[in-house]
Write an enzyme that holds these catalytic residues in place. Structure first.
Site, PDB file in Angstrom:
ATOM      1  CB  ALA A 172      49.289  91.574 -42.622  1.00  0.00           C
ATOM      2  CB  CYS A 227      44.095  84.014 -35.754  1.00  0.00           C
ATOM      3  SG  CYS A 227      45.210  83.510 -34.458  1.00  0.00           S
ATOM      4  CB  THR A 233      37.322  82.198 -47.127  1.00  0.00           C
ATOM      5  OG1 THR A 233      36.226  81.279 -46.983  1.00  0.00           O
ATOM      6  CG2 THR A 233      37.924  82.017 -48.501  1.00  0.00           C
ATOM      7  CG  LEU A 253      32.783  86.746 -21.070  1.00  0.00           C
ATOM      8  CD1 LEU A 253      32.756  85.431 -20.308  1.00  0.00           C
ATOM      9  CD2 LEU A 253      31.990  87.800 -20.303  1.00  0.00           C
ATOM     10  CD  GLU A 273      24.602  85.277 -23.447  1.00  0.00           C
ATOM     11  OE1 GLU A 273      25.625  85.703 -24.007  1.00  0.00           O
ATOM     12  OE2 GLU A 273      23.784  84.508 -24.001  1.00  0.00           O
ATOM     13  CG  HIS A 319      55.901  70.651  -4.371  1.00  0.00           C
ATOM     14  ND1 HIS A 319      54.610  71.067  -4.134  1.00  0.00           N
ATOM     15  CD2 HIS A 319      56.664  71.162  -3.365  1.00  0.00           C
ATOM     16  CE1 HIS A 319      54.592  71.801  -3.026  1.00  0.00           C
ATOM     17  NE2 HIS A 319      55.829  71.872  -2.543  1.00  0.00           N
TER      18      HIS A 319
HETATM   19  P1  NAI Z   1      30.103  83.224 -28.972  1.00  0.00           P
HETATM   20  O1  NAI Z   1      29.289  82.341 -29.829  1.00  0.00           O
HETATM   21  O2  NAI Z   1      31.212  82.661 -28.144  1.00  0.00           O
HETATM   22  O3  NAI Z   1      29.129  84.007 -27.946  1.00  0.00           O
HETATM   23  C1  NAI Z   1      28.055  84.830 -28.403  1.00  0.00           C
HETATM   24  C2  NAI Z   1      27.073  85.081 -27.272  1.00  0.00           C
HETATM   25  O4  NAI Z   1      26.102  86.041 -27.718  1.00  0.00           O
HETATM   26  C3  NAI Z   1      26.293  83.855 -26.837  1.00  0.00           C
HETATM   27  O5  NAI Z   1      26.414  83.708 -25.445  1.00  0.00           O
HETATM   28  C4  NAI Z   1      24.869  84.169 -27.279  1.00  0.00           C
HETATM   29  O6  NAI Z   1      23.900  83.584 -26.428  1.00  0.00           O
HETATM   30  C5  NAI Z   1      24.828  85.685 -27.178  1.00  0.00           C
HETATM   31  N1  NAI Z   1      23.753  86.330 -27.970  1.00  0.00           N
HETATM   32  C6  NAI Z   1      23.309  85.970 -29.196  1.00  0.00           C
HETATM   33  N2  NAI Z   1      22.298  86.799 -29.596  1.00  0.00           N
HETATM   34  C7  NAI Z   1      22.105  87.691 -28.596  1.00  0.00           C
HETATM   35  C8  NAI Z   1      21.199  88.805 -28.409  1.00  0.00           C
HETATM   36  N3  NAI Z   1      20.283  89.169 -29.336  1.00  0.00           N
HETATM   37  N4  NAI Z   1      21.258  89.521 -27.245  1.00  0.00           N
HETATM   38  C9  NAI Z   1      22.165  89.174 -26.299  1.00  0.00           C
HETATM   39  N5  NAI Z   1      23.040  88.134 -26.435  1.00  0.00           N
HETATM   40  C10 NAI Z   1      23.021  87.401 -27.568  1.00  0.00           C
HETATM   41  O7  NAI Z   1      30.625  84.385 -29.957  1.00  0.00           O
HETATM   42  P2  NAI Z   1      31.825  85.430 -29.879  1.00  0.00           P
HETATM   43  O8  NAI Z   1      32.190  85.747 -28.474  1.00  0.00           O
HETATM   44  O9  NAI Z   1      31.404  86.538 -30.771  1.00  0.00           O
HETATM   45  O10 NAI Z   1      33.035  84.656 -30.524  1.00  0.00           O
HETATM   46  C11 NAI Z   1      32.986  84.246 -31.904  1.00  0.00           C
HETATM   47  C12 NAI Z   1      33.845  83.040 -32.122  1.00  0.00           C
HETATM   48  O11 NAI Z   1      35.200  83.355 -31.952  1.00  0.00           O
HETATM   49  C13 NAI Z   1      33.507  81.912 -31.176  1.00  0.00           C
HETATM   50  O12 NAI Z   1      33.443  80.708 -31.887  1.00  0.00           O
HETATM   51  C14 NAI Z   1      34.657  81.894 -30.215  1.00  0.00           C
HETATM   52  O13 NAI Z   1      34.901  80.585 -29.741  1.00  0.00           O
HETATM   53  C15 NAI Z   1      35.803  82.424 -31.067  1.00  0.00           C
HETATM   54  N6  NAI Z   1      36.762  83.089 -30.205  1.00  0.00           N
HETATM   55  C16 NAI Z   1      37.677  82.347 -29.525  1.00  0.00           C
HETATM   56  C17 NAI Z   1      38.563  82.953 -28.658  1.00  0.00           C
HETATM   57  C18 NAI Z   1      39.539  82.109 -27.929  1.00  0.00           C
HETATM   58  O14 NAI Z   1      39.776  80.972 -28.321  1.00  0.00           O
HETATM   59  N7  NAI Z   1      40.103  82.583 -26.832  1.00  0.00           N
HETATM   60  C19 NAI Z   1      38.554  84.387 -28.421  1.00  0.00           C
HETATM   61  C20 NAI Z   1      37.543  85.058 -29.163  1.00  0.00           C
HETATM   62  C21 NAI Z   1      36.694  84.429 -30.023  1.00  0.00           C
END
Ligand code: NAI
Length: 462
Positions: free
Chosen positions: A37, A42, A144, A187, A204, A441
């Site tokens: 796929a 994403c 990749t 979240l 966190e 509005h």
């Molecule tokens: P993230 O980098 O957004 O958040 C990871 C969090 O884990 C941080 O707050 C960090 O402080 C915490 N952390 C690191 N080590 C830790 C530890 N040992 N114990 C506790 N907390 C710890 O990474 P995430 O959520 O995995 O997302 C990965 C990527 O995917 C990001 O770049 C994100 O922007 C992207 N993404 C974007 C979405 C969207 O545009 N809606 C949705 C999901 C992901």
């Protein structure tokens, strides 16, 4: 003669968009991806399926708890998780097949297999049957993508200690889900399973959630998500996690181990650059797995380009798409450009959090003089009628020129409202420009206009 003008390695939002744009510009293009796929993380196991479950779980919770105030009485509401998951799969299938259709329409050749660079201008593609094909191309675009980053001590088994992929596919609601990391993935998926009935604890490391988001907006998000029932433990460093007994155990630096049913590891993502033959052309990745490129997305090897999650910048699908277009245009015309200063980000919690441009902390640190204007959704008629009044729009504009430097939104449809913010900033708008533009509005977008008025202390409805 090479087989193609352009070979794109990776069929995610960066790669497939680059392939289509290059074909539009008259180049002969092949795109190789090992997964049957197209669409990458994403479409298959990221943005799209998570948004499907966010939508379904929000409707479930609203039906249970939110319809009464509209005078709608419902009884006997129950969750059919199997049907919800079937809908997720169906939408993913439709969208990934859609990319096959776009490739056919644009004349992009689809190759299936695992590709590795094989010296300048060539790649070896290994099919599912193990057969190897050598493909030569004038230009090669590496796209990749990335995978879940490891955390030392955390043993992901895909059954109880999970990445986002398995967390999307659960066939039963966990009793207690522990999420490691309060970023976008933690979240969003934490919200899904809380709405469907799980107890969710988010651990966190930092003393705040949503790193990178304006601190005031992130603090608002934390309050609202906690009110919904997400339990946050900030300043909590996870040192290990493993399956144990019927569930799992999470070890933290200062405190007792936490027993739970499932664990989601979401502490960031790691570029997929280990096994793509970089050494065959004399390239290497940095300590974080990223490939260095110049402003035109060129690596240090002529004819080899890199885009998306494997280079610097936010790991966002739309950032990769912009780079996909820019790199194709650079190859075909010599000119391509990405405006990294106007790169929106959206977290699809309820309420949504969306941002573009610089945060207040960044402006303070850079010593940039600014004025801020905020306006709450609670003072907006449309938000009232929706019953979604939490949140605000915050606009930061240069104190002397009034040029908009950042727009931060937490509230209903923030992810859609941020498009106006991005277009305004792309055109170098002042807050006065937004404030003097007629907004229909009653719409949520009026909150953006009022926040722009508030920059100058002249909001009308508060
Ligand atoms: P993230 O980098 O957004 O958040 C990871 C969090 O884990 C941080 O707050 C960090 O402080 C915490 N952390 C690191 N080590 C830790 C530890 N040992 N114990 C506790 N907390 C710890 O990474 P995430 O959520 O995995 O997302 C990965 C990527 O995917 C990001 O770049 C994100 O922007 C992207 N993404 C974007 C979405 C969207 O545009 N809606 C949705 C999901 C992901």
């Amino acid at each position: 003669m090479p087989d193609y003008d352009v070979l794109v390695i990776g069929g995610g939002p960066g790669g497939y968009v680059a392939a289509i744009r290059a074909a539009q510009l008259g180049l002969s293009v092949a795109c190789v991806d090992e997964n049957p796929a197209l669409g990458g993380t994403c479409l298959r196991v990221g943005c799209i399926p998570s948004k499907v479950l966010l939508e379904s779980s929000e409707r479930y919770e609203e039906t249970l708890l939110g319809l009464g105030e509209h005078g709608i009485r419902v009884e006997g509401v129950r969750l059919d998780l199997a049907a919800m998951q079937k809908r997720r799969q169906k939408i993913v299938t439709i969208l990934t097949k859609g990319i096959d259709g776009l490739f056919r329409k644009n004349g992009v050749t689809r190759l299936q297999g695992r590709a590795r660079l094989a010296g300048a201008g060539a790649a070896l593609v290994t099919g599912a049957d193990g057969a190897e094909t050598r493909v030569e191309a004038g230009s090669i675009i590496l796209a990749t993508g990335s995978r879940t980053a490891d955390l030392p001590g955390v043993v992901v088994d895909g059954q109880r200690v999970l990445t986002s992929t398995e967390t999307l596919e659960l066939d039963a609601v966990p009793g207690h889900l522990v999420v490691i990391g309060a970023g976008f993935i933690g979240l969003e998926l934490g919200s899904v399973w809380r709405r469907l009935g799980a107890k969710v604890t988010v651990l966190e490391y930092l003393d705040r959630i949503l790193p990178g988001i304006d601190a005031e907006i992130a603090a608002d998000a934390q309050k609202l998500l906690a009110k919904q029932g997400l339990v946050f433990r900030l300043g909590c460093r996870v040192t290990g996690a493993r399956a144990e007994g019927d569930g799992a155990v999470v070890d933290i630096a200062d405190g007792e181990p936490i027993a739970c049913d499932r664990v989601l590891l979401s502490v960031g993502r790691r570029p997929n650059t280990d096994d793509i033959g970089l050494e065959t052309v004399g390239l290497s990745a940095d300590a974080r797995g990223r490939i260095e490129v110049d402003a035109h997305l060129r690596t240090t090897v002529p004819g080899i380009y890199a885009i998306g999650d494997i280079i610097a910048g936010p790991m966002l699908a739309h950032k990769a798409e912009e780079e996909g277009v820019a790199v194709a245009e650079t190859i075909a015309t010599g000119v391509g450009h990405v405006d990294y200063d106007v790169m929106p980000a959206v977290c699809y919690t309820e309420p949504e959090v969306a941002a573009v441009g610089r945060t207040e902390e960044q402006l303070k640190e850079a010593g940039v003089p600014y004025r801020a204007g905020s306006f709450p959704f609670i003072a907006n008629g449309r938000a009232r009628s929706l019953g979604h009044t939490d949140g605000k729009v915050k606009i930061l504009a240069h104190a002397e020129t009034d040029r908009v430097l950042g727009i931060h939104i937490i509230g209903p449809h923030a992810g859609d409202l941020i498009a106006e913010a991005a277009v305004s900033m792309a055109f170098g708008a002042s807050s006065e420009d937004i404030a003097r533009t007629c907004h229909a509005h009653p719409t949520l977008a009026e909150v953006v206009k009022e926040a722009a008025l508030a920059v100058d202390g002249r909001a009308i409805h508060i």
